[in-house]
Write an enzyme that holds these catalytic residues in place. Sequence first.
Site, short mmCIF file in Angstrom:
data_model
loop_
_atom_site.label_atom_id
_atom_site.label_comp_id
_atom_site.label_asym_id
_atom_site.label_seq_id
_atom_site.Cartn_x
_atom_site.Cartn_y
_atom_site.Cartn_z
N ASP A 35 -6.68 8.81 -7.03
CA ASP A 35 -5.24 8.82 -6.52
C ASP A 35 -4.91 7.42 -5.87
OD1 ASP A 35 -2.68 9.69 -5.55
OD2 ASP A 35 -3.59 11.25 -4.38
N ASP A 36 -3.92 6.74 -6.73
CA ASP A 36 -3.57 5.71 -6.39
C ASP A 36 -4.35 4.36 -6.50
OD1 ASP A 36 -1.31 6.68 -5.70
OD2 ASP A 36 -1.02 6.52 -3.49
N CYS A 74 2.72 10.32 -8.82
CA CYS A 74 1.87 11.41 -8.96
C CYS A 74 2.29 12.36 -9.61
CB CYS A 74 1.13 11.62 -7.54
SG CYS A 74 2.30 11.44 -6.07
N LYS A 128 -6.29 17.79 -5.32
CA LYS A 128 -4.86 17.76 -5.29
C LYS A 128 -4.17 18.14 -6.27
CE LYS A 128 -1.45 14.05 -4.91
NZ LYS A 128 -1.02 12.48 -4.93
N HIS A 130 -0.16 19.14 -6.37
CA HIS A 130 1.20 18.31 -6.18
C HIS A 130 2.16 18.69 -7.37
CE1 HIS A 130 3.09 14.38 -4.54
NE2 HIS A 130 3.87 15.56 -4.06
N HIS A 223 -5.79 7.47 -2.13
CA HIS A 223 -4.50 7.42 -1.59
C HIS A 223 -4.50 7.25 0.01
CE1 HIS A 223 -0.58 9.31 -0.33
NE2 HIS A 223 -0.29 9.26 -1.68
N ASP A 286 -4.14 8.23 -11.21
CA ASP A 286 -2.78 8.96 -11.68
C ASP A 286 -1.76 7.88 -11.89
OD1 ASP A 286 -2.54 8.38 -8.69
OD2 ASP A 286 -1.65 10.03 -8.25
N ASN A 287 -1.78 6.75 -11.04
CA ASN A 287 -0.82 5.55 -11.14
C ASN A 287 -1.36 4.47 -10.89
OD1 ASN A 287 0.59 8.08 -8.94
ND2 ASN A 287 -0.13 5.95 -8.02
N LYS A 308 2.66 1.04 -7.65
CA LYS A 308 3.02 2.29 -7.61
C LYS A 308 4.51 2.63 -7.43
CE LYS A 308 2.26 6.75 -5.35
NZ LYS A 308 1.72 7.43 -4.29
#
Length: 566
Positions: A35-36, A74, A128, A130, A223, A286-287, A308
Amino acid sequence: MFIQTSFWQWWLLLGILSVSANDVSPPHILFIMADDMGHNDVSYHGSDQISTPNLDALATRGTILKQYYSEAICTPARTALLTGKYPMRTGMQGAPLANSEDRGIPLTEKLLPAHLKDIGYDTHLVGKWHLGMASKQLLPQYRGYDSHYGIRGGGVDYLTYHSVQQWPDGTLLFGLDFFDNDIPQITEERYVVDALTDRAIEIIFGHNSSTPLFLHYTSCAPHAGNAGGALQPPLYKKLGSRHVANSDRRLYAEVVRHLDYSVGRLVRALADKGILHNTLIVFVSDNGAPTTGMFSNWGVNLPFRGRKQTPWEGGVRVPAFIWHAALKPNVWDGLMHISDWMPTLLAAAGRKNFDEKIDGINQWPSILRGQQSPRKEVLVTVEDRDNGYAALRMGDYKLLIGNFTGVGNAYYGAEFLANKETPPDFYDSLASSEVAKVFSTLGITFDYGDVIATRKAAVVKQIDTVKDQVPCIPTPTRGCLYNLKKDPAESHDLWLRGQKIVYLMTMRLRSLWSQIVRRGPTKLNLDADPASHNYIWLTWLNNVTQETPLNEKDFFKDAPPFTVGC
């Protein structure tokens, strides 16, 4: 030789190449999503600052996806993964979901885990989600997963499991967002990454190996946590990464290193269970990293531009690789988008005649054989609210156009890359990692020269040495055009030189824009306030009624916020 491969591994390769044959067992699938995480935050991409030896061992033994595109943030990324469609097909483009928002992937969409269940897979989500939490209908265990353990919304504190969200008018909502299916985990006290990894390992050991397993592990790391504790490495471990000069970057490095440690634990569990030899392991972010701005975590996307939630390469070109014991090590330069995973994984699992109308393309044969990607373009993004902009890649060229005011158009994080001491040696760290130790039991070893050569091949190289004195910033009437093969840093604008390409690409963007399912305004509901539910983020609607997303009246027919280049 880079890999010492025994006879049974070559036999297994033949099985993979004909994975749909009746006498070949479908592979287990472990899909890991960070994540991130930024492009510069894994050491197999060439940076020595953050040591990721377990990821490095998997990547250098698998297929590194050098031109892999995700979405810029995300919720759209996870939507594309699970639907096989560009997010704008389902109204899930743009800003991520708020916990108090009555929205999710339309119930008319059949998701990847449901397709895998159709062909016999057990499916579990750990981490996660989301993608909707207003109603039970939107939760993962009602969308194709046999179970969900983890976070329903966008992120939590790593120690308290609480999500704090502030509305535009200043309203503050906060409460627990950590569940075992429908049961809130009120007494949980482990470091969140450990809690998720422990559950994933329990699922592996409790699984009936005669049934194929799809284990979707979506870590919340790296994240940022809530504002009161944005960077939270484990409290029980001595802080490492002493060589990192910037204090915040050092804390971020420790979060990444613990994620890497957790990957090593998962690979060890698969080996101890006896199923590693027939498990596909996918790793992606994810990004890109939010180096600065909202939820900044001090991740770095260099040499790419942007961060991001931007359509520059730094927001969407992310770390990605796929591993299997019988895959030949390779740095694959084929164009790939996150929506491709649905048809690709289904093909690897033996699904025949998948004829759903999706944007994803089956990349499995090309990855197996190291051949050219069948994908010719990527819709990088469309933003139909707020600024209004779009980005498209066709072949080697990328076009960005629209209102980019305040988007985050610079290069971020160079000042965070300073080291005050010599960092750990890349090869020594890889060779002593948990994954390398496990691989040794499979007869897989790492030759120093070949490991370094693979790492060198994975490094993104800037060929075009011409750099604009003033970086191009797109507008609705004048965009920016780049040749990414020569200029991955997006530093030399070709708009005026490439008007035929500009015309072709803007016309294509207008065509795609006409197909957008409009997202509509964000509607926040105070019924979601955890204060009304003992400070727990529970569902607050009994049912969600969603119209079919591709109904004609749902299409966004307005003209795009840019003109055709000429």
